[in-house]
Write a protein that holds these residues in place. Structure first.
Motif, PDB file in Angstrom:
ATOM      1  N   PHE A   1     -24.978 -52.494  -2.962  1.00 22.63           N
ATOM      2  CA  PHE A   1     -25.855 -51.278  -2.684  1.00 22.63           C
ATOM      3  C   PHE A   1     -25.279 -50.020  -2.487  1.00 22.63           C
ATOM      4  N   GLU A   2     -24.109 -50.269  -1.660  1.00 20.97           N
ATOM      5  CA  GLU A   2     -23.575 -49.099  -1.266  1.00 20.97           C
ATOM      6  C   GLU A   2     -22.669 -48.295  -2.377  1.00 20.97           C
ATOM      7  N   GLN A   3     -22.376 -49.221  -3.695  1.00 16.71           N
ATOM      8  CA  GLN A   3     -21.766 -48.639  -4.615  1.00 16.71           C
ATOM      9  C   GLN A   3     -22.904 -47.913  -5.462  1.00 16.71           C
ATOM     10  N   LEU A   4     -24.289 -48.496  -5.499  1.00 13.32           N
ATOM     11  CA  LEU A   4     -25.379 -47.676  -5.987  1.00 13.32           C
ATOM     12  C   LEU A   4     -25.607 -46.335  -5.353  1.00 13.32           C
ATOM     13  N   ASP A   5     -25.356 -46.294  -3.918  1.00 16.84           N
ATOM     14  CA  ASP A   5     -25.411 -45.160  -3.310  1.00 16.84           C
ATOM     15  C   ASP A   5     -24.360 -44.325  -3.642  1.00 16.84           C
ATOM     16  N   ASP A   6     -23.149 -44.584  -3.799  1.00 19.93           N
ATOM     17  CA  ASP A   6     -22.147 -43.788  -4.344  1.00 19.93           C
ATOM     18  C   ASP A   6     -22.548 -43.183  -5.661  1.00 19.93           C
ATOM     19  N   PHE A   7     -22.933 -44.036  -6.596  1.00 16.17           N
ATOM     20  CA  PHE A   7     -23.301 -43.645  -7.957  1.00 16.17           C
ATOM     21  C   PHE A   7     -24.355 -42.609  -7.699  1.00 16.17           C
ATOM     22  N   THR A   8     -25.621 -42.824  -7.047  1.00 16.18           N
ATOM     23  CA  THR A   8     -26.482 -41.767  -6.816  1.00 16.18           C
ATOM     24  C   THR A   8     -25.841 -40.428  -6.378  1.00 16.18           C
TER      25      THR A   8
ATOM     26  N   TYR B   1     -26.378 -36.866  -8.137  1.00 19.31           N
ATOM     27  CA  TYR B   1     -26.953 -35.635  -7.255  1.00 19.31           C
ATOM     28  C   TYR B   1     -26.098 -34.519  -7.494  1.00 19.31           C
ATOM     29  N   SER B   2     -24.788 -34.688  -7.201  1.00 18.68           N
ATOM     30  CA  SER B   2     -23.738 -33.542  -7.095  1.00 18.68           C
ATOM     31  C   SER B   2     -23.744 -33.038  -8.706  1.00 18.68           C
TER      32      SER B   2
END
Length: 300
Positions: free
Chosen positions: A278-285, A289-290
């Motif tokens: 899930f942390e990888q999903l967070d990095d992707f999001t 966003y950027s």
């Protein structure tokens, strides 16, 4: 010779009698309706006439002189005919701003007879000025009144409309000059607000998974992530399977974490390090966003 002179005198006498008879048929009268006036107050002056029907009479109009009075309006009454005489009447509304105690006025009517015209004036009429205050002399004492007087307030609608109109014009000018910047700022602020809300809640879920890697909680977090990603990228992530998500060119890096999360969610397997996926999903999001922020800044 004396007979010829007598004949001419007889003709001249006849003409004078005829003119006198005609003059008696023409009558112009007028006068004030009121006995007194106040400065600036409307008062009335009437004028009436009688004359033979074969003649034409003209009364004064707004361009005529009413000195020392000022013309305001007039009420004209239709001509009445009785036998060989016509009768006209008009009432004028006038004001005076003079301070003479007695003021005078007479008006003139014009008789038109072919190419000839005759001016006939009304009799001179007078009206008295009413003084509201006595003459102030050195011995006059002024009475002081310092009592508070309650005055009803009245809303200034014209000023209100001017302010509203000016405010609208100012907004239009600002939009024409800074419209694109303002729109960008609004979009960026909205995008930032939504991302901050997502990030805060998503991280709280990930922290819970660190303590308790429950498959049901993992499914809830996955649905939450898909819903936000759908809003961010305008792609229906919430109804796409993992394979369908990976068909997106920008989502190739999600293959490993999504596969691992699917094994936990659909296989109901407890995976201690699922929070890392899930942390990888967070990095992707965060990366997506950027990218959206840069697109808005570039006007895309």
């Amino acid at each position: 010779m004396q007979e010829g002179l007598g004949k001419y005198l007889l003709i001249i006498g006849f003409l004078l009698c005829s003119l006198h008879s005609r003059a008696q048929e023409i009558s112009v009268k007028g006068g004030f309706v009121e006995d007194s006036l106040l400065i600036g107050q409307d008062i009335s002056f009437w004028i009436s006439s009688s004359y033979p029907t074969e003649l034409e009479m003209i009364f004064p109009d707004s361009l005529s002189s009413f000195a020392p009075f000022e013309f305001s309006s007039k009420a004209y009454f239709p001509t009445e005919v009785q036998g060989k005489l016509a009768f006209d009447s008009t009432v004028y509304t006038i004001q005076s701003f003079e301070i003479d105690k007695v003021q005078y006025l007479k008006l003139a009517a014009v008789i038109l007879n072919g190419t000839d015209s005759t001016i006939i004036e009304t009799q001179l009429d007078s009206i008295f000025l009413t003084e509201l205050a006595p003459i102030v002399s050195d011995s006059t004492k002024l009475k002081t009144n310092l009592d508070y007087q309650v005055v009803n307030t009245q809303f200034n609608y014209p000023l209100f409309y001017y302010i509203i109109g000016g405010f609208i014009v100012l907004i239009i000018v600002l939009l024409l000059i800074f419209g694109k910047r303002i729109i960008k700022w609004i979009k960026l602020r909205r995008l930032r607000s939504r991302y901050d809300q997502f990030s805060e809640l998503f991280n709280s879920y990930v922290n819970k998974l660190k303590v308790d890697p429950d498959p049901d909680l993992a499914e809830k977090v996955l649905v939450f992530w898909k819903n936000y990603q759908q809003q961010l990228d305008k792609i229906p992530f919430s109804v796409l399977t993992t394979k369908e998500i990976l068909l997106q060119d920008f989502a190739q890096e999600l293959e490993k974490p999504l596969m691992a999360i699917d094994r936990v969610v659909y296989g109901k397997r407890v995976q201690e390090n699922v929070f890392q996926d899930f942390e990888q999903l967070d990095d992707f999001t965060q990366h997506r966003y950027s990218k959206k922020v840069e697109e808005i800044k570039d006007g895309k």
